[in-house]
Design a protein around this motif. Sequence first.
Motif, PDB file in Angstrom:
ATOM      1  N   MET A  25       2.718 -95.344  37.681  1.00  0.00           N
ATOM      2  CA  MET A  25       2.554 -94.482  36.514  1.00  0.00           C
ATOM      3  C   MET A  25       3.667 -93.451  36.498  1.00  0.00           C
ATOM      4  N   ALA A  26       4.366 -93.357  35.382  1.00  0.00           N
ATOM      5  CA  ALA A  26       5.493 -92.430  35.264  1.00  0.00           C
ATOM      6  C   ALA A  26       5.011 -90.989  35.184  1.00  0.00           C
ATOM      7  N   ARG A  27       5.827 -90.082  35.703  1.00  0.00           N
ATOM      8  CA  ARG A  27       5.519 -88.652  35.615  1.00  0.00           C
ATOM      9  C   ARG A  27       6.811 -87.883  35.421  1.00  0.00           C
ATOM     10  N   LYS A  28       6.711 -86.774  34.711  1.00  0.00           N
ATOM     11  CA  LYS A  28       7.877 -85.929  34.456  1.00  0.00           C
ATOM     12  C   LYS A  28       8.135 -85.022  35.660  1.00  0.00           C
ATOM     13  N   ILE A  29       9.406 -84.884  36.022  1.00  0.00           N
ATOM     14  CA  ILE A  29       9.839 -83.973  37.077  1.00  0.00           C
ATOM     15  C   ILE A  29      10.776 -82.969  36.422  1.00  0.00           C
ATOM     16  N   GLY A  30      10.276 -81.774  36.175  1.00  0.00           N
ATOM     17  CA  GLY A  30      11.064 -80.809  35.416  1.00  0.00           C
ATOM     18  C   GLY A  30      11.222 -81.283  33.986  1.00  0.00           C
ATOM     19  N   SER A  31      12.276 -80.820  33.348  1.00  0.00           N
ATOM     20  CA  SER A  31      12.499 -81.175  31.946  1.00  0.00           C
ATOM     21  C   SER A  31      13.502 -82.310  31.769  1.00  0.00           C
ATOM     22  N   ARG A  32      14.194 -82.711  32.868  1.00  0.00           N
ATOM     23  CA  ARG A  32      15.292 -83.662  32.723  1.00  0.00           C
ATOM     24  C   ARG A  32      15.029 -85.015  33.366  1.00  0.00           C
ATOM     25  N   TYR A  33      14.007 -85.120  34.208  1.00  0.00           N
ATOM     26  CA  TYR A  33      13.855 -86.339  34.988  1.00  0.00           C
ATOM     27  C   TYR A  33      12.464 -86.949  34.830  1.00  0.00           C
ATOM     28  N   THR A  34      12.414 -88.263  34.985  1.00  0.00           N
ATOM     29  CA  THR A  34      11.153 -89.005  34.967  1.00  0.00           C
ATOM     30  C   THR A  34      11.074 -89.865  36.217  1.00  0.00           C
ATOM     31  N   ALA A  35       9.980 -89.715  36.960  1.00  0.00           N
ATOM     32  CA  ALA A  35       9.741 -90.543  38.143  1.00  0.00           C
ATOM     33  C   ALA A  35       8.915 -91.746  37.715  1.00  0.00           C
ATOM     34  N   ASN A  36       9.458 -92.949  37.916  1.00  0.00           N
ATOM     35  CA  ASN A  36       8.827 -94.160  37.391  1.00  0.00           C
ATOM     36  C   ASN A  36       8.073 -94.982  38.426  1.00  0.00           C
ATOM     37  N   GLN A  37       8.565 -95.015  39.662  1.00  0.00           N
ATOM     38  CA  GLN A  37       7.999 -95.950  40.649  1.00  0.00           C
ATOM     39  C   GLN A  37       8.198 -95.400  42.048  1.00  0.00           C
ATOM     40  N   ILE A  38       7.147 -95.467  42.870  1.00  0.00           N
ATOM     41  CA  ILE A  38       7.246 -95.007  44.251  1.00  0.00           C
ATOM     42  C   ILE A  38       8.026 -96.026  45.077  1.00  0.00           C
ATOM     43  N   LEU A  39       9.043 -95.526  45.764  1.00  0.00           N
ATOM     44  CA  LEU A  39       9.840 -96.389  46.640  1.00  0.00           C
ATOM     45  C   LEU A  39       9.380 -96.315  48.086  1.00  0.00           C
ATOM     46  N   GLY A  40       8.857 -95.164  48.484  1.00  0.00           N
ATOM     47  CA  GLY A  40       8.431 -95.007  49.879  1.00  0.00           C
ATOM     48  C   GLY A  40       7.848 -93.636  50.106  1.00  0.00           C
ATOM     49  N   ARG A  41       7.225 -93.475  51.270  1.00  0.00           N
ATOM     50  CA  ARG A  41       6.631 -92.194  51.654  1.00  0.00           C
ATOM     51  C   ARG A  41       7.161 -91.789  53.020  1.00  0.00           C
ATOM     52  N   GLY A  42       7.389 -90.512  53.190  1.00  0.00           N
ATOM     53  CA  GLY A  42       7.856 -89.997  54.469  1.00  0.00           C
ATOM     54  C   GLY A  42       7.053 -88.784  54.860  1.00  0.00           C
ATOM     55  N   SER A  43       7.437 -88.152  55.966  1.00  0.00           N
ATOM     56  CA  SER A  43       6.690 -87.009  56.465  1.00  0.00           C
ATOM     57  C   SER A  43       6.808 -85.800  55.550  1.00  0.00           C
ATOM     58  N   ALA A  44       7.901 -85.721  54.778  1.00  0.00           N
ATOM     59  CA  ALA A  44       8.115 -84.553  53.924  1.00  0.00           C
ATOM     60  C   ALA A  44       7.664 -84.780  52.488  1.00  0.00           C
ATOM     61  N   GLY A  45       7.476 -86.020  52.087  1.00  0.00           N
ATOM     62  CA  GLY A  45       7.083 -86.260  50.710  1.00  0.00           C
ATOM     63  C   GLY A  45       7.222 -87.706  50.300  1.00  0.00           C
ATOM     64  N   LYS A  59      13.131 -87.230  45.525  1.00  0.00           N
ATOM     65  CA  LYS A  59      12.260 -86.957  46.668  1.00  0.00           C
ATOM     66  C   LYS A  59      11.356 -85.789  46.306  1.00  0.00           C
ATOM     67  N   LEU A  60      10.094 -86.097  46.075  1.00  0.00           N
ATOM     68  CA  LEU A  60       9.105 -85.085  45.692  1.00  0.00           C
ATOM     69  C   LEU A  60       8.417 -84.598  46.958  1.00  0.00           C
ATOM     70  N   LEU A  61       8.628 -83.333  47.308  1.00  0.00           N
ATOM     71  CA  LEU A  61       8.072 -82.812  48.547  1.00  0.00           C
ATOM     72  C   LEU A  61       6.569 -82.636  48.449  1.00  0.00           C
ATOM     73  N   ARG A  62       5.915 -82.630  49.603  1.00  0.00           N
ATOM     74  CA  ARG A  62       4.457 -82.540  49.668  1.00  0.00           C
ATOM     75  C   ARG A  62       3.950 -81.296  48.945  1.00  0.00           C
ATOM     76  N   GLU A  63       2.711 -81.397  48.436  1.00  0.00           N
ATOM     77  CA  GLU A  63       2.142 -80.284  47.660  1.00  0.00           C
ATOM     78  C   GLU A  63       1.976 -79.037  48.514  1.00  0.00           C
ATOM     79  N   ASP A  64       1.641 -79.210  49.810  1.00  0.00           N
ATOM     80  CA  ASP A  64       1.472 -78.023  50.650  1.00  0.00           C
ATOM     81  C   ASP A  64       2.794 -77.305  50.851  1.00  0.00           C
ATOM     82  N   LEU A  65       3.905 -78.055  50.797  1.00  0.00           N
ATOM     83  CA  LEU A  65       5.210 -77.418  50.885  1.00  0.00           C
ATOM     84  C   LEU A  65       5.546 -76.711  49.573  1.00  0.00           C
ATOM     85  N   ALA A  66       5.204 -77.348  48.462  1.00  0.00           N
ATOM     86  CA  ALA A  66       5.501 -76.764  47.153  1.00  0.00           C
ATOM     87  C   ALA A  66       4.721 -75.486  46.920  1.00  0.00           C
ATOM     88  N   SER A  67       3.556 -75.349  47.555  1.00  0.00           N
ATOM     89  CA  SER A  67       2.741 -74.136  47.353  1.00  0.00           C
ATOM     90  C   SER A  67       3.128 -73.003  48.293  1.00  0.00           C
TER      91      SER A  67
END
Length: 413
Positions: free
Chosen positions: A1-21, A36-44
């Motif tokens: 499922m696609a999601r907007k990242i800021g106003s300029r980017y769209t994330a379309n497909q998960i490629l992988g997961r790591g310790s940071a996000g 690379k979308l960092l973990r929510e606990d890091l974003a907060s």
Amino acid sequence: MARKIGSRYTANQILGRGSAGTVWLGEGPEGPVAIKLLREDLASDQELVGRFVQERTALLGLDHPNVVSVRDLVVDGNDLALVMDLVRGTDLRTRLDRDRRLAPAAAVAIVADVADGLAAAHAAGVVHRDVKPENVLLDMQGPLGPGGSHPALLTDFGVAKLIDSPRRTRATKIIGTPDYLAPEIVEGLPPRAAVDIYALATVLYELLAGFTPFGGGHPGAVLRRHVTETVVPLPGIPDELWQLLVQCLAKAPASRLRASELGARLRELLPLVAGMPPLDVDEPDVEPAEESETVAGETAAPARDRVRRGAVPLVPGAKPADSNRDTHTSMRVPAPDELAGGARGTARVPRATGAPRPGSARHRAVTRRRRVVLGAAAVALVAAAGVGTWLATSGDDAGATPQDSKHSAPASP
């Protein structure tokens, strides 16, 4: 499922997961990107977000053919993301999982590329702090190099530093991947450029041998080996390459080469390793007792209960590869008395195929058998010697007179 990242980017497909996000295949104004979308606990974490923004200039300024460029940093609500170039290929961990070890020419060429990328980063004042195969990408669309190697690019600059903020870890914590941590980090010293050289030399050793020089077992035991153990030679490689490895794995940071020197020296050695096949050495065993020991205040879980963390490919369609290397492990710094204890026979010693590792269960069984055989032989020799001595003394005593004996009793007065 696609999601907007800021106003300029769209994330379309998960490629992988790591310790940071999580890494996504995305789309931006200039075409496909990796996000690379960092973990929510890091974003907060407001302190971390502030550090993230402060690092913006340094991260965006890294422009080198052997570095995955960061195009943008996005801070938007709960989203904290790095927008990077999309590399169409695979990561080095996936290549190792497939081939186990590489031909020396390919290993040297890949590490030389990464050293060149590190040289550019260090010149800009940026220390990577988490150099490992998961963070090296192979560009499958690039030209083939020595040993059939693809161009190598280093990614995830600044992520370890961002996560390792003082409030999150304090001075008594270690953030990193145990197999690749330099001794000075284990001892609680601040990481400088030399820690990247140590980690990269560890990667080179792993590419050649199929295992890291100090890895295996509980992370605490791995940390201790970095400080107390001496790297064991790899059979079958030119002495010049081995001496280079030893220098870059030196315990003292000042003894290691700089990244630019390492890249140049490796390229000089390429003719020596041209055409050499992969080395034929067995990976050392991990003892069950070693896995359950307590070091640095941590008790290891049984091997069957451990969760293997996946590598994070930044390529379309790639699947996260299982890895036995814990990523961004947070542990307290071992006390001096814990480090002084040595590795208790747990050093991962390369050996010829089929030979038991010193200290392993198989090696101990062989040693016990040898001791039994040698003990039996010794008893037989002692018995034989005793019989011979008895026969000799018996023969002397039979023909002796009191006057002939040196220890005869004195004559009565």
